[in-house]
Design a protein around this motif. Structure first.
Motif, mmCIF file in Angstrom:
data_model
loop_
_atom_site.group_PDB
_atom_site.id
_atom_site.type_symbol
_atom_site.label_atom_id
_atom_site.label_comp_id
_atom_site.label_asym_id
_atom_site.label_seq_id
_atom_site.Cartn_x
_atom_site.Cartn_y
_atom_site.Cartn_z
ATOM 1 N N TYR A 1 97.532 76.514 -7.686
ATOM 2 C CA TYR A 1 97.669 75.077 -7.892
ATOM 3 C C TYR A 1 96.714 74.362 -6.942
ATOM 4 C CZ TYR A 1 102.112 76.260 -10.236
ATOM 5 O OH TYR A 1 103.079 76.777 -11.078
ATOM 6 N N VAL A 2 96.346 73.149 -7.301
ATOM 7 C CA VAL A 2 95.464 72.322 -6.469
ATOM 8 C C VAL A 2 96.138 70.981 -6.226
ATOM 9 C CG1 VAL A 2 93.266 71.079 -6.384
ATOM 10 C CG2 VAL A 2 93.336 73.434 -7.259
ATOM 11 N N ALA A 3 96.149 70.541 -4.973
ATOM 12 C CA ALA A 3 96.753 69.252 -4.627
ATOM 13 C C ALA A 3 95.861 68.514 -3.646
ATOM 14 C CB ALA A 3 98.143 69.452 -4.033
ATOM 15 N N MET A 4 95.960 67.190 -3.686
ATOM 16 C CA MET A 4 95.171 66.331 -2.807
ATOM 17 C C MET A 4 96.094 65.539 -1.884
ATOM 18 S SD MET A 4 92.086 66.931 -4.034
ATOM 19 C CE MET A 4 91.298 67.513 -5.544
ATOM 20 N N ALA B 1 102.904 66.013 -3.037
ATOM 21 C CA ALA B 1 104.325 65.978 -3.413
ATOM 22 C C ALA B 1 104.503 66.201 -4.911
ATOM 23 C CB ALA B 1 104.946 64.652 -2.999
ATOM 24 N N ASP B 2 103.620 65.637 -5.719
ATOM 25 C CA ASP B 2 103.724 65.793 -7.175
ATOM 26 C C ASP B 2 103.446 67.229 -7.597
ATOM 27 O OD1 ASP B 2 104.268 63.090 -7.351
ATOM 28 O OD2 ASP B 2 102.183 62.546 -7.774
ATOM 29 N N VAL B 3 102.464 67.851 -6.974
ATOM 30 C CA VAL B 3 102.139 69.238 -7.326
ATOM 31 C C VAL B 3 103.238 70.178 -6.870
ATOM 32 C CG1 VAL B 3 100.492 71.119 -6.960
ATOM 33 C CG2 VAL B 3 99.652 68.785 -7.314
ATOM 34 N N VAL B 4 103.810 69.923 -5.692
ATOM 35 C CA VAL B 4 104.931 70.749 -5.229
ATOM 36 C C VAL B 4 106.108 70.633 -6.191
ATOM 37 C CG1 VAL B 4 106.673 70.997 -3.425
ATOM 38 C CG2 VAL B 4 104.267 70.780 -2.811
ATOM 39 N N ALA B 5 106.380 69.440 -6.685
ATOM 40 C CA ALA B 5 107.455 69.264 -7.664
ATOM 41 C C ALA B 5 107.179 70.072 -8.923
ATOM 42 C CB ALA B 5 107.600 67.781 -8.005
ATOM 43 N N LYS B 6 105.922 70.107 -9.349
ATOM 44 C CA LYS B 6 105.555 70.913 -10.519
ATOM 45 C C LYS B 6 105.740 72.395 -10.230
ATOM 46 C CE LYS B 6 103.436 71.798 -14.506
ATOM 47 N NZ LYS B 6 103.214 73.253 -14.451
ATOM 48 N N ARG C 1 107.851 73.702 -8.121
ATOM 49 C CA ARG C 1 109.297 73.954 -8.083
ATOM 50 C C ARG C 1 109.847 74.073 -9.506
ATOM 51 N NH1 ARG C 1 110.352 69.965 -5.228
ATOM 52 N NH2 ARG C 1 110.450 70.960 -3.165
ATOM 53 N N ALA C 2 109.403 73.195 -10.395
ATOM 54 C CA ALA C 2 109.850 73.250 -11.790
ATOM 55 C C ALA C 2 109.382 74.519 -12.478
ATOM 56 C CB ALA C 2 109.332 72.024 -12.549
ATOM 57 N N ASP C 3 108.273 75.065 -12.027
ATOM 58 C CA ASP C 3 107.745 76.312 -12.590
ATOM 59 C C ASP C 3 108.427 77.542 -12.014
ATOM 60 O OD1 ASP C 3 106.005 74.840 -14.139
ATOM 61 O OD2 ASP C 3 104.262 75.160 -12.829
ATOM 62 N N GLY C 4 109.349 77.341 -11.095
ATOM 63 C CA GLY C 4 110.085 78.467 -10.525
ATOM 64 C C GLY C 4 109.469 79.057 -9.277
ATOM 65 N N ILE C 5 108.495 78.382 -8.700
ATOM 66 C CA ILE C 5 107.853 78.885 -7.489
ATOM 67 C C ILE C 5 108.771 78.631 -6.289
ATOM 68 C CG2 ILE C 5 105.841 78.693 -5.972
ATOM 69 C CD1 ILE C 5 105.278 79.880 -8.768
ATOM 70 N N THR C 6 108.974 79.664 -5.482
ATOM 71 C CA THR C 6 109.803 79.530 -4.279
ATOM 72 C C THR C 6 109.024 79.839 -3.005
ATOM 73 O OG1 THR C 6 110.554 81.823 -4.493
ATOM 74 C CG2 THR C 6 111.913 80.103 -5.525
ATOM 75 N N HIS C 7 107.840 80.434 -3.148
ATOM 76 C CA HIS C 7 107.026 80.810 -1.990
ATOM 77 C C HIS C 7 105.596 80.322 -2.215
ATOM 78 C CE1 HIS C 7 104.194 83.510 0.144
ATOM 79 N NE2 HIS C 7 105.066 83.373 1.135
ATOM 80 N N ILE C 8 105.044 79.593 -1.223
ATOM 81 C CA ILE C 8 103.706 79.008 -1.328
ATOM 82 C C ILE C 8 102.811 79.564 -0.232
ATOM 83 C CG2 ILE C 8 102.349 76.879 -1.138
ATOM 84 C CD1 ILE C 8 104.760 75.359 -2.218
ATOM 85 N N LYS C 9 101.628 80.006 -0.632
ATOM 86 C CA LYS C 9 100.563 80.325 0.328
ATOM 87 C C LYS C 9 99.591 79.148 0.262
ATOM 88 C CE LYS C 9 98.394 83.165 3.173
ATOM 89 N NZ LYS C 9 98.166 84.563 2.791
ATOM 90 N N ALA C 10 99.556 78.345 1.323
ATOM 91 C CA ALA C 10 98.763 77.115 1.327
ATOM 92 C C ALA C 10 97.475 77.307 2.104
ATOM 93 C CB ALA C 10 99.570 75.970 1.933
ATOM 94 N N ALA D 1 107.415 68.044 1.762
ATOM 95 C CA ALA D 1 107.734 68.159 0.336
ATOM 96 C C ALA D 1 108.353 69.504 -0.027
ATOM 97 C CB ALA D 1 106.466 67.937 -0.498
ATOM 98 N N THR D 2 108.503 70.413 0.951
ATOM 99 C CA THR D 2 108.913 71.781 0.628
ATOM 100 C C THR D 2 110.120 72.228 1.438
ATOM 101 O OG1 THR D 2 107.267 72.577 2.231
ATOM 102 C CG2 THR D 2 106.602 72.516 -0.087
ATOM 103 N N ALA D 3 111.102 71.367 1.599
ATOM 104 C CA ALA D 3 112.265 71.699 2.433
ATOM 105 C C ALA D 3 113.020 72.919 1.915
ATOM 106 C CB ALA D 3 113.197 70.499 2.516
#
Length: 342
Positions: free
Chosen positions: A83-86, A94-99, A101-110, A132-134
């Protein structure tokens, strides 16, 4: 990575049309209003690189190339989504993180697409992401300024233009590496947070690593070209794009360095911005238009190494970083940061 993991590339963001400039700049400065003439000047600069009053056929350069880098990375990760966020414009973090989360992602490598760590960049990206990732696990890569493949990618872009410049001028042409300047207060006396403490709990002030890391990247790129004859006497370093909002900014400036090179008897200069991974206004306007004009007035010819943009070597660097094991960052950790200035 597990099946619920994804990579998130973080970038600065850029407006899509000139009419968004004031709102965009307010996000860059953390809500601080800028004088109307500053907004107009930046609208002028963006117009010079193709931004218009209505959306163009393709996104602005920074958005275009960042999305392309995400696609190239995803193609190397064997099924892991990217994913790409600005931070300062759409698509917002915040909008990309919400997407995600809706896609079922629970772990992010940023991964920040700014290799050198600074409170005015990395600290703010991290702060925005963790807020955005509490409910998610985050592995945050703080810096990768000396990654071997990053160095290789820059060296591959620099070598042909340096060879061309030397051939066309009939003499050795100096190389000027650049990175974006930041306010001096954030480098010399920046405030660092206590890891694990609630946001706003500050530790003793510590120097910001940005200036050291920027010069480190430049030195490694120069070292990589030693095999074709580049020496320490052949390269210089400066900070570009100092802000217009007052207060001292990190130097030396490109303008002062160009004057010094002229005084030393040089007839040209090759510039490579090693603090940026793709074309955007600080390259397409600040270097290609403003610095080229200044160089011309000094009697210097200016060449610029191509930006990394869709470099496959850069994509490989990002793939290695994305695949490396890092410790998770809990969502209640934060890092103090000073809002960007313009």
């Amino acid at each position: 990575m597990n099946t619920n993991s994804a990579v998130l590339l973080l970038a600065h963001g850029t407006p899509n049309v000139l009419g968004e400039m004031a709102e965009y700049l307010s996000r860059v400065t953390g809500g601080r209003a800028l004088p109307h003439d500053v907004v107009e000047e930046l609208q002028h600069r963006y117009a010079q690189i193709g931004l218009g009053e209505t959306p163009g056929a393709e996104p602005p350069p920074l958005t275009k190339w960042t999305l392309a880098q995400g696609r190239l990375l995803e193609g190397l990760l064997d099924g892991t989504p990217v994913y790409v966020a600005m931070r300062n414009w759409h698509p917002f973090i915040a909008d990309v993180v919400a997407k995600m989360r809706a896609d079922g992602i629970t772990h992010i490598k940023a991964i920040c697409l700014a290799p050198q760590n600074s409170r005015t960049s990395i600290g703010l990206y991290r702060q925005a992401l963790l807020s955005a990732t509490a409910d998610m696990e985050v592995d945050f890569v703080p810096a990768w300024a000396d990654h071997p493949l990053l160095v290789q990618a820059f060296a591959e872009k620099l070598w042909p233009v340096w060879a061309l410049a030397c051939a066309q001028s009939g003499r050795r042409v100096p190389i000027l590496f650049t990175a974006h300047s930041v306010p001096c207060r954030t480098v010399m006396t920046g405030e660092a947070s206590i890891e694990g403490a609630r946001p706003g709990t500050l530790a003793q002030s510590t120097p910001d690593p940005y200036a050291v890391e920027a010069r480190r990247t430049a030195a490694l790129v120069a070292e990589r070209l030693s095999v074709v004859g580049l020496t320490e006497r052949d390269w210089h370093f400066a900070f570009q794009s100092q802000g217009m909002s007052g207060g001292p900014w990190l130097g030396p400036t490109v303008e002062d360095t160009l004057n010094a090179l002229k005084d030393e008897g040089h007839v040209g200069v090759v510039m490579q911005p090693i603090g940026f991974l793709c074309d955007h206004v600080e390259i397409l306007y600040d270097i290609d238009i403003a610095f080229r004009e200044i160089a011309g007035e000094l009697g210097l010819q200016l060449w610029r190494a191509e930006s990394l943009n869709d470099s496959p070597v850069l994509a490989q660097a990002l793939a290695q970083i994305a695949s490396a094991n890092t410790s998770a960052t809990s969502a209640n950790q934060d890092e103090a940061a000073t809002p960007n200035a313009v």
